[in-house]
Scaffold this motif. Sequence first.
Motif, mmCIF file in Angstrom:
data_model
loop_
_atom_site.group_PDB
_atom_site.id
_atom_site.type_symbol
_atom_site.label_atom_id
_atom_site.label_comp_id
_atom_site.label_asym_id
_atom_site.label_seq_id
_atom_site.Cartn_x
_atom_site.Cartn_y
_atom_site.Cartn_z
ATOM 1 N N LEU A 126 -13.711 8.806 -20.407
ATOM 2 C CA LEU A 126 -12.486 9.160 -21.134
ATOM 3 C C LEU A 126 -12.738 10.152 -22.253
ATOM 4 C CD1 LEU A 126 -10.771 5.659 -21.553
ATOM 5 C CD2 LEU A 126 -10.096 7.496 -20.008
ATOM 6 N N LEU A 127 -13.910 10.066 -22.826
ATOM 7 C CA LEU A 127 -14.189 10.844 -24.034
ATOM 8 C C LEU A 127 -15.449 11.698 -23.846
ATOM 9 C CD1 LEU A 127 -13.476 7.867 -26.446
ATOM 10 C CD2 LEU A 127 -12.123 9.973 -26.371
ATOM 11 N N PRO A 128 -15.349 12.763 -23.053
ATOM 12 C CA PRO A 128 -16.509 13.645 -22.872
ATOM 13 C C PRO A 128 -16.688 14.530 -24.108
ATOM 14 C CG PRO A 128 -14.630 14.505 -21.658
ATOM 15 C CD PRO A 128 -14.161 13.241 -22.320
ATOM 16 N N THR A 129 -17.028 13.904 -25.181
ATOM 17 C CA THR A 129 -16.998 14.541 -26.497
ATOM 18 C C THR A 129 -17.953 15.715 -26.630
ATOM 19 O OG1 THR A 129 -18.455 12.717 -27.102
ATOM 20 C CG2 THR A 129 -16.176 12.541 -27.778
#
Lengths: 196, 533
Positions: free
Chosen positions: A70-73
């Motif tokens: 969700l969070l491919p930061t």
Amino acid sequence: MSKNDSSPAFMAGLEPLSRRSLLRTTALAGVAFTTGCARVFGRKDAPEQLEFVHLTEDEVRVITHLTVVLLPTERHGLPSSTETIPTVQNLDDMVGQMSPQTRELLGLGLWVFERRPMVSFKFSRFSKLDREEATRYVHAMQEGSFFERGLTATLKALVTLNYWRDSRTWPALDYWGPVTQKWGVRRLGNAPLPPV
Amino acid sequence: MQRIVRVPQDGVPVTEARDVAADPSMGRKFSIKTDVVVVGSGAGGSVVAYEMAKAGKSVLVLESGKYYPSAEFTEHLGDTIHEVYRDQAGQANSTADVLFIEGNCVGGSTVIGACVMHRLNPSVWQDWADNHGLKDLAPDKIAPYTKIVDRWLNVHVNEAHEINATAHKVIQGCERMGFSWRPVERNVKKCALTGHCLAGCPSDRKMSALVTHLPWAAAYGARLFADTHVTRVLERGGRAVGVEAVIRDPKTGSIVSDLRVDAEVVVLAAGAIHTPLIMQRSQLADRSGRIGNGMAVQPFVQVLSTFKEPVYGFRGALTGVQVDEFQDTDGYFFISGLAEPEQLMAVGEQKAGDAHIEFMKSYNRMAGINAFSLDEGSGSVVWEGGLTDGRKVIKWNPSRKEFKDIVRTTALASRILFSAGAERVWLPTFEKMHADSVFDLDDKLRSVDYGINGLYTFRMNTFSPHGSARMGVDPYESVVSPDGEMHDVSGLYVADASLFPTPVAAGPQWATQVFAKYVSDRILARGSNHFLG
């Protein structure tokens, strides 16, 4: 100040993570809680204690993988959702305050979410899917039946809330965060008694 | 001789679970005798506590939530949700797709509300007087109470500096659509324009119960216990004689002590969800069979939009203007607002991966509208299981008509935002959905199928449940009398949104505080029936 606050300078040293290293991170997180190791991440600004008190080992695995998906930061110059921001740890704290019914429902939801891809994704569990497939799975769930949409939205809200609540993520949003202290706003205290 | 009454300058004297644990004189079980015990310290309970204490009664307030002093507020919504929102903002209906958001702390929802003091239209009071036999609620009779609430809580129409950029977008959209709008009325004094209302006001400008009626009540001698969960009302011979409660450590949930309160009058003000649950657990006589039934929820969705230019819609007063074009005709109203980034997770964010992050990065270009609709009042709350090991069940899903209303309010809010120049509107659905122009809006909304009971269609929330223990003249049709006293239990009063006689198209705090003042006067007027001294 939030307990998660730190200098935004840490962002300058953020190293982009490759897909492989992210998966390794996931695996390491798994090792961390099975062995009770609190500092598998060597970074100074990494979450200091990976002690999951309320989530089970299987649940941590699913949530950690979901966090990565969700969070491919790393692709966006944001603090890492697994190494810098204690997303899963925050969620673990939250679970500790849940009512028994909600807790049970969450456990069931995670169990289903983990096993739902078995037919369409070659009998693999969600946490075993590589990142590309896992992303495809999340998107498919978002377009799925009402139950699948609901489950995905709920899990996603829990994960993302526990990332974006950390003030270190806010500079990227151009969000001003707490201002009362910064502006020197005076506290008024209690209102005076109304006239009799 | 005149008594000198001093309000504490800051904070409220509260007995917490840790105080009880540290006091050997209280032990694992103790009892207290008082004239009036008030269950709940929010909008209703705080008013009753003050009025009773001012009238010279000994008052004990029991609050299930923790004490979170305003001096400790951090303006971090995520942390605040964890600390003082009921079930960490996860209180939901039985199908887990509608969130019932409320405060769970000393001061209740007044602490975390958006300061909106939405007055009821005089026609609503008139309807209650004319068609429900509640003559004392007629506008001219209720006016003295509304004036007091307005004056004491600094209720005022937002001034120009309290209209932020989000609100200006809504105004712009309304002007182009020809919709009526007006500034919101709020209970705030010298607002610091931080935009952090939902995380509590650290500078005490929000006139919550935490800085008004509770310290005022304390000044007159009222005592307040936090962390104290009332299990049931004690009744003897059709008369309420007190309550039983447990004091729990807020961190571990473990029981610190059992408490019994003997009182002449019991006032339930635990909110429209928990007041009927306490009644049900107490197995009180009820000829109407309506305890916990007929609950209105006033569902709302948040419609978000992104603009080409930076808006910084989160800066300034959180709630600026309200669209009242449809309030009297359809029961819809709209309030401008964009809160902290964390709030987006609960209301309208739908993306995953890169798209999610791109969505979040457009936060400074966003504006939002909260779109409320009037429901039919068919919700219910039920306590299932035993006294101590049971659970609450909240039942409400939209009917087809209510679903259509939610579609329509979403469409109207979207049109306002497009008219203001929005590039994209994010539809508040569980399915990923947005519209890039008004021309594809209706098609998109038509594709949202009601399905089974509207489950997991729109991301609905409610701040405003009411009417779950309604007021009325007929004991076979209503739970409490026109005085606010339970028809079938003498000395047991209700002073929260539970007693609203019908669903209303307005946020409930203002009316709850008006009712609480009204019920307080009724209790005191009937004092000879209740109090020995």
